[in-house]
Design a protein around this motif. Structure first.
Motif, PDB file in Angstrom:
ATOM      1  N   GLU A  88     -40.155   4.836  25.052  1.00 40.52           N
ATOM      2  CA  GLU A  88     -40.658   4.469  27.094  1.00 40.52           C
ATOM      3  C   GLU A  88     -40.233   3.111  26.592  1.00 40.52           C
ATOM      4  OE1 GLU A  88     -44.301   6.728  28.112  1.00 40.52           O
ATOM      5  OE2 GLU A  88     -44.440   4.843  27.234  1.00 40.52           O
ATOM      6  N   ASP A 125     -29.302   5.820  28.300  1.00 34.99           N
ATOM      7  CA  ASP A 125     -28.367   7.142  28.742  1.00 34.99           C
ATOM      8  C   ASP A 125     -27.743   6.729  27.238  1.00 34.99           C
ATOM      9  OD1 ASP A 125     -27.700   4.417  29.809  1.00 34.99           O
ATOM     10  OD2 ASP A 125     -25.310   4.892  29.766  1.00 34.99           O
ATOM     11  N   ALA A 135     -31.283  -0.153  30.669  1.00 34.05           N
ATOM     12  CA  ALA A 135     -31.700   0.045  32.040  1.00 34.05           C
ATOM     13  C   ALA A 135     -32.398   1.263  32.275  1.00 34.05           C
ATOM     14  CB  ALA A 135     -30.510  -0.122  32.309  1.00 34.05           C
ATOM     15  N   ALA A 136     -31.094   2.788  31.639  1.00 30.30           N
ATOM     16  CA  ALA A 136     -31.685   4.218  31.814  1.00 30.30           C
ATOM     17  C   ALA A 136     -31.638   4.805  30.542  1.00 30.30           C
ATOM     18  CB  ALA A 136     -30.340   4.806  32.518  1.00 30.30           C
ATOM     19  N   TYR A 156     -27.933   3.575  23.311  1.00 32.66           N
ATOM     20  CA  TYR A 156     -28.615   3.884  24.547  1.00 32.66           C
ATOM     21  C   TYR A 156     -28.552   2.784  25.480  1.00 32.66           C
ATOM     22  CZ  TYR A 156     -30.823   7.902  22.226  1.00 32.66           C
ATOM     23  OH  TYR A 156     -30.850   9.218  21.186  1.00 32.66           O
ATOM     24  N   ARG A 205     -39.606   1.952  33.061  1.00 32.59           N
ATOM     25  CA  ARG A 205     -38.891   1.696  33.445  1.00 32.59           C
ATOM     26  C   ARG A 205     -37.523   2.693  33.186  1.00 32.59           C
ATOM     27  NH1 ARG A 205     -37.989  -3.560  33.954  1.00 32.59           N
ATOM     28  NH2 ARG A 205     -39.751  -4.730  35.436  1.00 32.59           N
ATOM     29  N   ALA A 206     -37.925   3.373  31.741  1.00 33.02           N
ATOM     30  CA  ALA A 206     -37.277   4.718  31.415  1.00 33.02           C
ATOM     31  C   ALA A 206     -37.339   4.893  30.729  1.00 33.02           C
ATOM     32  CB  ALA A 206     -35.912   3.952  31.197  1.00 33.02           C
TER      33      ALA A 206
END
Length: 435
Positions: free
Chosen positions: A218, A273, A270-271, A267, A228-229
């Protein structure tokens, strides 16, 4: 001090001695640098050597921290009443006025009282006890005890304080009010597995990433605790234990088994990814170093620069092992860490290419908690005794002479222009370095 940590101690391994290949700079620059260093050594006896402006107490083995215009001395041994002594002094506005005692307190501790921070009107004493890390908060002006809680303190944006425990299997991450210890928010997680991101100008974290109790990741707002993500663990779980680090706008997830790194996955912070992954990488740790990720070798002793976009190796420099500070495109690197004595062999590297810009020689680093520096090195003044003090200037790629401290023996700590060093008798002296 601002330390770019390029390797946790894992499995009690020790790096092999670094090979010493031909240096990356040309002969004319080597000659010029040798001349500069020669002049520096000659100049060590030419400044007017100033005795200590004040003599503090202390004893051999004491911990000294200079922070925010105050000098803290932490006794090394438990006294007869089972406590450790902590004293605080205020440094004067100008040299020559002496150091003013502020307070003296005794802290119950059976472990290692080794850290000091300041935030929100309190002094935070970090105590490594056998049962885990404890943070003890006392009033910064009086030393009066405010609160004590489990966990290691880290400054958070919005005036908060994050407490991280050292139990990697259970526990919670807590945000507390520094003055009262009141909990603002908390999250269950595997404590000791957290990282901080987007630090503000004061070094406070605006986001915190953690490994959750369920094994996911997280990213939370450090002030409010809002998620946030998030990222669920992969099917079948991670390959061994998971460590995370924040490097610029990336989160690096390192899967480890019995101390060996099996995979590193990057990753987007921000997301969360997925950007890239490396199977069985040659390095054990990587962190942001300007335009690259600096990676230290898992076995052996070499420093590499990785492309943040792909994870590919841009350069490798086998002489240098870790990075102490970053300024723009310059790295202050350390080599020969296993050589005898406490001094470190220092050099300045170009972050984009790994090229050695300057060899600064061997210096003892003065401990500092100021993220922006300046950073100082010291070594014995063979001409007149005491210590030569230089400022480690990355922009100029030089060790610039600042002062000579007679009667100083080592174990220095600094903040801004204030520097405190141990004297031969075991007490400490305070000096203000020239502007």
């Amino acid at each position: 001090m601002t330390l770019i940590d390029l390797g946790e101690v894992r499995g009690d391994r020790e790096p092999e001695p670094a090979p010493r290949p031909p240096r990356a700079v040309g002969r004319p620059l080597r000659v010029a640098l040798a001349g500069v260093l020669g002049l520096l050594l000659l100049a060590s006896s030419t400044p007017v050597a100033r005795p200590a402006s004040a003599v503090l107490g202390g004893q051999l083995g004491a911990e000294v921290v200079v922070l925010g215009g105050r000098v803290y001395l932490l006794a090394p041994e438990v006294g007869s009443n089972g406590s450790r002594e902590v004293t605080a002094h205020a440094t004067p506005a100008r040299a020559g006025d002496g150091v003013r005692p502020l307070w003296h307190t005794a802290v119950a501790s059976t472990g290692r009282l080794v850290g000091v921070q300041e935030q929100g009107g309190v002094t935070l004493l970090v105590d490594y006890q056998p049962a885990g890390v404890q943070t003890i908060a006392v009033d910064v002006a009086t030393g009066e005890r405010r609160w004590q809680q489990a966990g290691y303190p880290a400054s958070a944006a919005g005036g908060g304080l994050l407490l991280l425990g050292d139990d990697v299997e259970r526990g919670e991450l807590r945000s507390v009010d520094p003055a009262s210890g009141r909990v603002r928010w908390s999250a269950p997680g595997r404590l000791g597995r957290a990282a901080f991101a987007d630090r503000d100008a004061d070094g406070a974290a605006e986001q915190v990433a953690l490994v959750t109790a369920a094994g996911g990741i997280e990213v939370r707002d450090a002030a409010s605790g809002a998620v946030r993500a998030s990222l669920a663990p992969p099917p079948g779980g991670w390959q061994g234990g998971l460590q995370i680090e924040v490097a610029g706008d990336l989160l690096l997830a390192s899967e480890q088994d019995e101390g060996e790194v099996r995979r590193v996955t990057a990753y987007g912070l921000a997301a969360l990814d997925r950007r890239w992954a490396l199977e069985r990488p040659s390095f054990g740790y990587a962190g942001a170093c300007g335009a690259v990720l600096c990676a230290s070798a898992y076995r052996g002793s070499e420093l590499s620069g990785l492309d943040p976009a792909t994870g590919e190796v841009r350069w490798t420099n086998p002489r240098w092992q870790s990075v102490f500070a970053v300024r723009g495109d310059r790295l202050l690197a350390i080599a020969d860490e296993r050589a005898g004595g406490t001094a470190s062999h220092l050099g300045v590297l170009d972050a984009a290419t790994g090229r050695e810009v300057a060899d600064l020689g061997r210096w003892d680093l003065a401990f500092s908690r100021s993220p922006g520096g300046p950073h100082y090195g010291t070594r014995p003044d063979r001409a007149g005794g005491g210590l030569v003090v230089v400022e480690l200037d990355l922009a100029g790629a030089t060790a610039r002479l600042r002062d000579v401290l007679p009667g100083a023996a080592g174990d220095c700590a600094a903040d801004g222009r204030d520097i405190v060093c141990r004297r031969p008798a075991g007490t400490y002296g305070w000096w203000r370095l020239p502007a």
